[in-house]
Design a protein around this motif. Sequence first.
Motif, PDB file in Angstrom:
ATOM      1  N   LEU B 222       0.872  -1.183   0.000  1.00  0.00           N
ATOM      2  CA  LEU B 222       0.000   0.000   0.000  1.00  0.00           C
ATOM      3  C   LEU B 222       0.904   1.226   0.000  1.00  0.00           C
ATOM      4  N   VAL B 223       0.518   2.225  -0.784  1.00  0.00           N
ATOM      5  CA  VAL B 223       1.330   3.439  -0.869  1.00  0.00           C
ATOM      6  C   VAL B 223       0.469   4.626  -0.461  1.00  0.00           C
ATOM      7  N   VAL B 224       0.890   5.315   0.606  1.00  0.00           N
ATOM      8  CA  VAL B 224       0.205   6.542   1.031  1.00  0.00           C
ATOM      9  C   VAL B 224       1.274   7.634   1.110  1.00  0.00           C
ATOM     10  N   ILE B 225       1.215   8.570   0.153  1.00  0.00           N
ATOM     11  CA  ILE B 225       2.257   9.600   0.086  1.00  0.00           C
ATOM     12  C   ILE B 225       2.129  10.534   1.288  1.00  0.00           C
ATOM     13  N   ASP B 226       3.250  10.739   1.971  1.00  0.00           N
ATOM     14  CA  ASP B 226       3.278  11.606   3.149  1.00  0.00           C
ATOM     15  C   ASP B 226       3.031  13.059   2.726  1.00  0.00           C
ATOM     16  N   PRO B 227       1.998  13.722   3.254  1.00  0.00           N
ATOM     17  CA  PRO B 227       1.705  15.091   2.822  1.00  0.00           C
ATOM     18  C   PRO B 227       2.802  16.093   3.195  1.00  0.00           C
ATOM     19  N   ILE B 228       3.689  15.722   4.097  1.00  0.00           N
ATOM     20  CA  ILE B 228       4.775  16.662   4.362  1.00  0.00           C
ATOM     21  C   ILE B 228       6.075  16.216   3.687  1.00  0.00           C
ATOM     22  N   ASP B 229       6.053  15.124   2.925  1.00  0.00           N
ATOM     23  CA  ASP B 229       7.259  14.660   2.222  1.00  0.00           C
ATOM     24  C   ASP B 229       6.867  13.719   1.079  1.00  0.00           C
ATOM     25  N   ALA B 230       6.825  14.266  -0.144  1.00  0.00           N
ATOM     26  CA  ALA B 230       6.344  13.503  -1.304  1.00  0.00           C
ATOM     27  C   ALA B 230       7.244  12.319  -1.637  1.00  0.00           C
ATOM     28  N   GLN B 231       8.422  12.256  -0.989  1.00  0.00           N
ATOM     29  CA  GLN B 231       9.359  11.169  -1.278  1.00  0.00           C
ATOM     30  C   GLN B 231       9.139   9.978  -0.341  1.00  0.00           C
ATOM     31  N   ARG B 232       8.121  10.062   0.543  1.00  0.00           N
ATOM     32  CA  ARG B 232       7.997   9.032   1.568  1.00  0.00           C
ATOM     33  C   ARG B 232       6.635   8.338   1.511  1.00  0.00           C
ATOM     34  N   ASN B 233       6.660   7.011   1.684  1.00  0.00           N
ATOM     35  CA  ASN B 233       5.436   6.222   1.780  1.00  0.00           C
ATOM     36  C   ASN B 233       5.123   5.989   3.253  1.00  0.00           C
ATOM     37  N   VAL B 234       4.029   6.588   3.745  1.00  0.00           N
ATOM     38  CA  VAL B 234       3.671   6.466   5.167  1.00  0.00           C
ATOM     39  C   VAL B 234       3.351   5.008   5.513  1.00  0.00           C
ATOM     40  N   ALA B 235       2.907   4.217   4.497  1.00  0.00           N
ATOM     41  CA  ALA B 235       2.498   2.825   4.746  1.00  0.00           C
ATOM     42  C   ALA B 235       3.628   1.843   4.475  1.00  0.00           C
ATOM     43  N   SER B 236       4.874   2.328   4.500  1.00  0.00           N
ATOM     44  CA  SER B 236       5.973   1.445   4.086  1.00  0.00           C
ATOM     45  C   SER B 236       6.145   0.249   5.025  1.00  0.00           C
ATOM     46  N   ALA B 237       5.725   0.360   6.269  1.00  0.00           N
ATOM     47  CA  ALA B 237       5.908  -0.757   7.207  1.00  0.00           C
ATOM     48  C   ALA B 237       4.824  -1.826   7.070  1.00  0.00           C
ATOM     49  N   LEU B 238       3.748  -1.493   6.361  1.00  0.00           N
ATOM     50  CA  LEU B 238       2.589  -2.398   6.306  1.00  0.00           C
ATOM     51  C   LEU B 238       2.884  -3.641   5.466  1.00  0.00           C
ATOM     52  N   SER B 239       2.658  -4.810   6.037  1.00  0.00           N
ATOM     53  CA  SER B 239       2.891  -6.057   5.295  1.00  0.00           C
ATOM     54  C   SER B 239       1.687  -6.376   4.413  1.00  0.00           C
ATOM     55  N   LEU B 240       1.945  -7.175   3.369  1.00  0.00           N
ATOM     56  CA  LEU B 240       0.860  -7.618   2.490  1.00  0.00           C
ATOM     57  C   LEU B 240      -0.223  -8.333   3.298  1.00  0.00           C
ATOM     58  N   GLN B 241       0.214  -9.208   4.194  1.00  0.00           N
ATOM     59  CA  GLN B 241      -0.714  -9.985   5.012  1.00  0.00           C
ATOM     60  C   GLN B 241      -1.654  -9.062   5.797  1.00  0.00           C
ATOM     61  N   ASN B 242      -1.108  -7.981   6.360  1.00  0.00           N
ATOM     62  CA  ASN B 242      -1.948  -7.071   7.141  1.00  0.00           C
ATOM     63  C   ASN B 242      -2.847  -6.225   6.241  1.00  0.00           C
ATOM     64  N   LEU B 243      -2.356  -5.869   5.059  1.00  0.00           N
ATOM     65  CA  LEU B 243      -3.206  -5.143   4.121  1.00  0.00           C
ATOM     66  C   LEU B 243      -4.405  -5.995   3.712  1.00  0.00           C
ATOM     67  N   THR B 244      -4.146  -7.254   3.333  1.00  0.00           N
ATOM     68  CA  THR B 244      -5.246  -8.107   2.886  1.00  0.00           C
ATOM     69  C   THR B 244      -6.183  -8.443   4.042  1.00  0.00           C
ATOM     70  N   THR B 245      -5.620  -8.615   5.231  1.00  0.00           N
ATOM     71  CA  THR B 245      -6.470  -8.846   6.404  1.00  0.00           C
ATOM     72  C   THR B 245      -7.412  -7.656   6.611  1.00  0.00           C
ATOM     73  N   PHE B 246      -6.880  -6.449   6.476  1.00  0.00           N
ATOM     74  CA  PHE B 246      -7.706  -5.255   6.655  1.00  0.00           C
ATOM     75  C   PHE B 246      -8.807  -5.179   5.590  1.00  0.00           C
ATOM     76  N   ILE B 247      -8.440  -5.399   4.328  1.00  0.00           N
ATOM     77  CA  ILE B 247      -9.436  -5.314   3.245  1.00  0.00           C
ATOM     78  C   ILE B 247     -10.543  -6.352   3.476  1.00  0.00           C
ATOM     79  N   HIS B 248     -10.119  -7.572   3.813  1.00  0.00           N
ATOM     80  CA  HIS B 248     -11.080  -8.651   4.062  1.00  0.00           C
ATOM     81  C   HIS B 248     -12.000  -8.276   5.228  1.00  0.00           C
ATOM     82  N   ALA B 249     -11.410  -7.726   6.300  1.00  0.00           N
ATOM     83  CA  ALA B 249     -12.199  -7.335   7.465  1.00  0.00           C
ATOM     84  C   ALA B 249     -13.207  -6.245   7.091  1.00  0.00           C
TER      85      ALA B 249
END
Lengths: 451, 451
Positions: B222-249
Amino acid sequence: MPQSVEKIEAEIIKRITPSPEERKKVETTVKSLLEKVERSIKRYDLNIEPMAVGSIARDTWLPDPDIDIFIAFPLKITLKDMERIGLEIGRDVLEKGERKYAEHPYTHGIVDGFDVDLVPCYKIEKPEQRMTAVDRSPLHQKYVIDHLKEEQKKEVRLLKRFMKGIGVYSAEAKVQGFSGYLTELLVLKYGSFMNVIKSALNWRGGFRIELIPSEKMFEEPLVVIDPIDAQRNVASALSLQNLTTFIHACKEFLKAPRTEFFYPKLPAKLTTQKIAELIKKKGTFFLALVFEAPKVVEDVLYPQLRKCEHSIRTLCIQNGFSVHNSDFEIVGSEAVILFEFEVFELPKVMKHRGPPIWIKNAESFYEKWSADKNAVSKPYVDGEHLVVDILRKWMHVHELVKAHLGELSLGKNINDSIKKRHSILVNEELANEKYADFLSRYLNKKMPWED
Amino acid sequence: MPQSVEKIEAEIIKRITPSPEERKKVETTVKSLLEKVERSIKRYDLNIEPMAVGSIARDTWLPDPDIDIFIAFPLKITLKDMERIGLEIGRDVLEKGERKYAEHPYTHGIVDGFDVDLVPCYKIEKPEQRMTAVDRSPLHQKYVIDHLKEEQKKEVRLLKRFMKGIGVYSAEAKVQGFSGYLTELLVLKYGSFMNVIKSALNWRGGFRIELIPSEKMFEEPLVVIDPIDAQRNVASALSLQNLTTFIHACKEFLKAPRTEFFYPKLPAKLTTQKIAELIKKKGTFFLALVFEAPKVVEDVLYPQLRKCEHSIRTLCIQNGFSVHNSDFEIVGSEAVILFEFEVFELPKVMKHRGPPIWIKNAESFYEKWSADKNAVSKPYVDGEHLVVDILRKWMHVHELVKAHLGELSLGKNINDSIKKRHSILVNEELANEKYADFLSRYLNKKMPWED
């Protein structure tokens, strides 16, 4: 022991060049057959012409050749009449001949010890005019006769014998190898036997040889554009396995030329005791499906045997089992399809994978498996997929195959034959004198030219 | 039983909104901490500023919050001095505090029952000025305070509690989930808790949310651009497993809203007898590597546990074994890495695959394996590859893992710990009261909100 290529070539040429006596014998038989056909034709008053085709007519034959006589009909005759008359002439000329069907019917018989085919075809001048699969053959014949030099005939013979030796010669369905015409074209392209061998070192899957320019794309492992028809791949029958076998043989022949490439030794036959021992030692699981081979021509039978092997293989792989190798053989009147499994027994529980979570179907997968009596877990997220642990229905590959034989599409005639009767033999049950030749070959994996 | 979303929201908000008393208690502690820091700073005459950051400062905290106090240094101070002084202040303010190291050192302690972190950072105005990983936090804080409306604070709290419930809240290495800042940005982007839930139904792997425009490409799930730094993904720590778990939930919550999404029931603890029974019934093979958990912070420990799991998994797969599932857990002072195998025993003989025949290496493969004592066949052609049948070294996955533990790269501290002492437990040896909680969770595969 490696020898010089020249010495080997000379030795092989000696063995495969027809002697004056053999040549005389073939010529006499061909002449007599053509005369008989001419006489038979007279009854029809239809401007039908017989002609000898194939390696005999091109002087590129190996000892014990087949004799192919084509009976060329004018285009105005209907396909039905042509087939009928073709078979009438066949019956007339070959008294004990039998009707065969490839794409269209022809007559086969044995005359003076030679295998003879009498094949009706249409007389055409351009490939676009062709009405049946065989009509192009006289055009191929003309192309080869017009282009192949006298001294290249022995090069074709060498190449054919080399391919026979390593098991890749003949385009028929049983072999899926190089046709006679293809060997002639390769010698025309590269000049000599040794130049073909050297050139093959640069071939790879999808390699393309254009004797005339062509825009048409082909999917086959080797593409050789037919010089009399830019829309046709002369190598279309060649399997990947035979292409790679040929390339590998060419490399190894160049490194260490030996007569064994042309005349390989047969693998030693193992005793049934030794076979049982080897099977046990490997620890893999052997399973053979045995049934009466359907009584159809080889060009119909072999594609079905391959389909049968492929269908069962796919069934097993889809159910989590893994195949070490598989093979088949006609043994007497029986067909034997053999599988050797690496993984043949699996746990009671298996993971069943659903669609990625963001696919619409994921929801119905989740609902179905949340309340299925075969589920032993709730559906859960595993990476991007939903998965669920379920009870495996077939824990042993033997049960799986037994249960599914009736439903698989194994080829029409094979399905019928299996319905009538079949058996499944496993492991040491295959250590039977009947199958000893097949198993000896199977268990002794090596390239044909090796000891 | 499904209820109306509004009713559930109201019920959860009631449980997670701090009471006036709680609020008072937190405020008192923060105020007293800031005063202590101010006093301590005075000794340096360096224009250092303390500030409360995180959910406390943004009023988006859940009950039992952590308190984060940043100590902001001017840029002219060297990193070394900043770290030293930061720790001195920490020792001064938190009497029983302990030094911790993430990317740089900070002090942790417990005050009035709250977990408190005192973190030195640089005072920056633009993200490009940042010197350490934490310098951006005050800018994030300012962005959220400037944009988040009063009525959205409860929406952030709902989203955090939902994510906590399904196990995907917190960017720390142990969880690999959504950070607090990320939940705030999602509420800013979509407006409310329910709008985030609904929007997530359109997410898929690689989904991109831009709060400000950015050209930079990211590989994360998942990519969420940091509004105070366009070079950074705020969701960089999020694992695929947790992303899919969230979507499923999110999907399932919309279909049947229940409080269990926010407060799941703990899985029932199984008796050791039941655990042994289940393991036996499944027919898979359980293997656990147990060793003393290295005494390092969780942000160092958990990546190593994952590396350890991954390395052993890869070893097994490369050797032909197949993994049903794997997992790990810290149990008391021990780390337990658990594998469940679908294929765990293999035949003595295996097929070893060489390069495609047209690759130059094919020749050396052929030569090596034509005379290797582990080869039980000559090399032979199999499709486009050369292959050879060889003796398998490890027929059981248990032997394989035992033999290779010493050579695998499992993470530095884990390698050291395993060298000191470890044990490998298989199947019913895992039916031990010590591991019953872990095994109960492992054997009861389900989504957190389910019974």
